[in-house]
Scaffold this active site. Structure first.
Site: not given
Length: 185
Positions: A42, A72, A147-148
């Site tokens: 994402h 993801d 943080n993704s």
């Protein structure tokens, strides 16, 4: 490292097409010396342009090589003639036990190279559309927007997961947990 993802958008305003750019950021981890990076899908899926800030090396353009939205996870590559990027060791996440201390590096709210510490607090299996079972690691480490795609390390400094999302249960006792995709490479 910090990933800057720019997406070109077009909207109509007063019967005229207006071009704008939406920018977002995330985090990634170099997994080989040629500049391959693991991150969350994402973070990069809708981006038209990726710029990667590699500590002590500078800014590089990158391209998405592969992405799998149900997990993801995405693999991107630095576009560079340079080599010899410092890569992390990848661990077998099956050997990481619940209760074990884990470390998350990320860019929460744009604050690059931030470290949070927590514990592996659970393992969650999520079925996908094509009967593949995806395992996510749950942690109590503080994780926020930015943080993704960041790494989850074990105590030996080996990569055991990639930060995916924050799951919040809304009730009178607000409970928030963070999840990272388990790495079994």
């Amino acid at each position: 490292m910090v990933i800057y993802a720019d997406t070109n958008l077009q909207r109509i305003q007063n019967d005229k097409a207006i071009n704008t750019t939406a920018s977002s950021l995330g985090t990634g981890t170099i997994i080989n010396d040629e500049g391959l990076i693991l991150t969350a899908a994402h973070v990069v899926d809708n981006a038209d342009e990726l710029t990667i800030d590699v500590p002590k090396r500078g800014h590089f353009q990158a391209k998405v090589l592969a992405s799998y939205a149900p997990a993801d996870i995405a693999l991107i590559k630095l576009i560079s003639h340079e080599g010899d990027f410092k890569a992390v060791q990848i661990a077998d996440s099956d050997k990481t036990s619940i209760g074990e201390e884990v470390f998350i590096i990320g860019t929460p709210y744009g604050l690059s190279h931030t470290l949070t510490v927590g514990h592996l607090s659970g393992r969650r299996i999520h079925p996908s559309n094509n009967d593949i079972k995806l395992e996510f690691l749950q942690t109590d480490a503080a994780i926020n927007q930015g943080n993704s795609g960041g790494p989850m390390f074990n105590q030996q400094g080996e990569l055991v997961g990639v930060v995916s999302y924050i799951q919040t249960k809304l009730d009178t006792h607000s409970n928030s947990t963070s999840k990272a995709l388990s790495l079994d490479l």
